[in-house]
Design an enzyme around this catalytic site. Structure first.
Site, mmCIF file in Angstrom:
data_model
loop_
_atom_site.group_PDB
_atom_site.id
_atom_site.type_symbol
_atom_site.label_atom_id
_atom_site.label_comp_id
_atom_site.label_asym_id
_atom_site.label_seq_id
_atom_site.Cartn_x
_atom_site.Cartn_y
_atom_site.Cartn_z
ATOM 1 N N SER A 25 36.361 44.915 44.244
ATOM 2 C CA SER A 25 36.319 44.490 45.638
ATOM 3 C C SER A 25 35.394 43.298 45.835
ATOM 4 O O SER A 25 35.415 42.653 46.886
ATOM 5 C CB SER A 25 35.865 45.641 46.533
ATOM 6 O OG SER A 25 34.537 46.017 46.209
ATOM 7 N N CYS A 71 36.323 49.031 39.731
ATOM 8 C CA CYS A 71 35.831 49.446 41.045
ATOM 9 C C CYS A 71 36.071 50.944 41.155
ATOM 10 O O CYS A 71 37.224 51.390 41.114
ATOM 11 C CB CYS A 71 36.579 48.698 42.151
ATOM 12 S SG CYS A 71 36.241 49.267 43.831
ATOM 13 N N CYS A 121 29.278 53.205 41.597
ATOM 14 C CA CYS A 121 29.846 52.002 42.205
ATOM 15 C C CYS A 121 29.398 50.840 41.345
ATOM 16 O O CYS A 121 28.214 50.742 40.990
ATOM 17 C CB CYS A 121 29.352 51.833 43.640
ATOM 18 S SG CYS A 121 29.764 50.221 44.381
ATOM 19 N N THR A 122 30.311 49.955 40.987
ATOM 20 C CA THR A 122 29.964 48.892 40.048
ATOM 21 C C THR A 122 29.031 47.844 40.647
ATOM 22 O O THR A 122 28.498 47.002 39.916
ATOM 23 C CB THR A 122 31.228 48.197 39.500
ATOM 24 O OG1 THR A 122 32.051 47.772 40.577
ATOM 25 C CG2 THR A 122 32.002 49.142 38.598
ATOM 26 N N HIS A 123 28.810 47.887 41.951
ATOM 27 C CA HIS A 123 27.787 47.019 42.540
ATOM 28 C C HIS A 123 26.363 47.505 42.215
ATOM 29 O O HIS A 123 25.436 46.707 42.081
ATOM 30 C CB HIS A 123 27.941 46.970 44.068
ATOM 31 C CG HIS A 123 29.055 46.104 44.552
ATOM 32 N ND1 HIS A 123 30.372 46.453 44.424
ATOM 33 C CD2 HIS A 123 29.045 44.905 45.185
ATOM 34 C CE1 HIS A 123 31.136 45.499 44.961
ATOM 35 N NE2 HIS A 123 30.351 44.553 45.430
#
Length: 263
Positions: A13, A75, A185-187
């Site tokens: 995203s 994501c 979450c990849t963030h």
């Protein structure tokens, strides 16, 4: 270009999936990659599931125009909400996704595990089934983090707001003996050190990167799509927010793995 020489598509995203992309590129040095960040629509984690499915299919369509030979959903939210629909709509291409590394933490013998993820990821049947499957082996707490991915998407300028939100989210857990944190979450890996400061030094952190890299290797091998020859790896970036500054940020994060906490 033969099918074997075609690149692998990776999407998220926003910028978060670049952390996954770095691991994939290192694990598969003979392969080329195209990363697509849907930053114009980030984050996915607080949208309705059907919206995430529609946005994810749009990205898949863009990657397929680039003639990729496989697609990785980097994501957690899109994997949880959209992967089955994407596979059904694209049966002719290998499609896999990153997932919260809960199994990895349980397999390591951790007994008090905190899973930090977006509200949508934690509400999906896939995660709930995984949590229930391991509930006899460990105490698993799920922590929705609304707004966190959006702040991380804003980069170092959002650092004070990120620190305030983390303090608010994690304060109720300060007296609990958590021995593992799953960054679902990849963030979130971009602020690993900020999160780590809230826990004991011995607390282990899990991202799911190695799992999806191993899965990608096995999937390509089974489909006989691994590129056999060595060459200079190429990684190309695309974004729905198609600006010079956005694409430059992607390249910087890929090259240096910059933690937002460190500017």
């Amino acid at each position: 270009m033969t099918n074997l020489q075609a690149p692998i598509g990776v999407f998220d995203s926003g910028v978060g999936g670049i952390s996954t992309l770095r691991t994939l590129a290192q694990a598969l040095p003979k392969e080329n990659f195209i990363f697509y960040g849907d930053s114009k629509n980030a984050p996915y984690g607080e949208k309705a599931a059907n919206t995430v499915i529609a946005l994810s299919q749009q990205v898949v369509d863009e990657l397929r125009k680039q003639q990729v030979k496989a697609i990785v959903i980097a994501c957690n939210t899109a994997t949880s909400a959209a992967k089955p629909a994407l596979i059904a709509a694209n049966p002719d291409i290998p499609l896999l996704g990153i997932e919260p590394a809960l199994k990895e933490a349980v397999d390591a013998g951790k007994k008090h595990i905190l899973v930090m993820a977006t509200p949508l990821t934690l509400s999906q049947p896939k995660y709930l089934a995984q949590r229930d499957r391991f509930s006899q082996q460990a105490l698993i707490q799920s922590l929705p983090c609304p707004g966190l991915a959006d702040l991380i998407e804003g980069g170092a300028a959002q650092l004070p707001a990120i620190e305030r939100l983390l303090a608010s989210l994690l304060r109720p857990l300060s007296d609990q003996p958590i021995d593992a944190v799953v960054l679902g979450c990849t963030h979130y890996p971009f602020i690993t050190e900020l999160i780590r400061q809230k826990f004991a030094p011995s607390t282990a952190f899990y991202t799911g990167y190695e799992g999806v890299a191993n899965n990608l290797k096995a999937t390509l091998a089974q489909a006989q799509l691994l590129r056999p020859e060595s060459h200079q790896q190429q990684v190309r970036f695309m974004s729905s927010r198609n600006t010079v500054s956005e694409l430059k940020l992607y390249q910087q994060l890929f090259d240096h793995g910059i933690e937002i906490a460190h500017g």
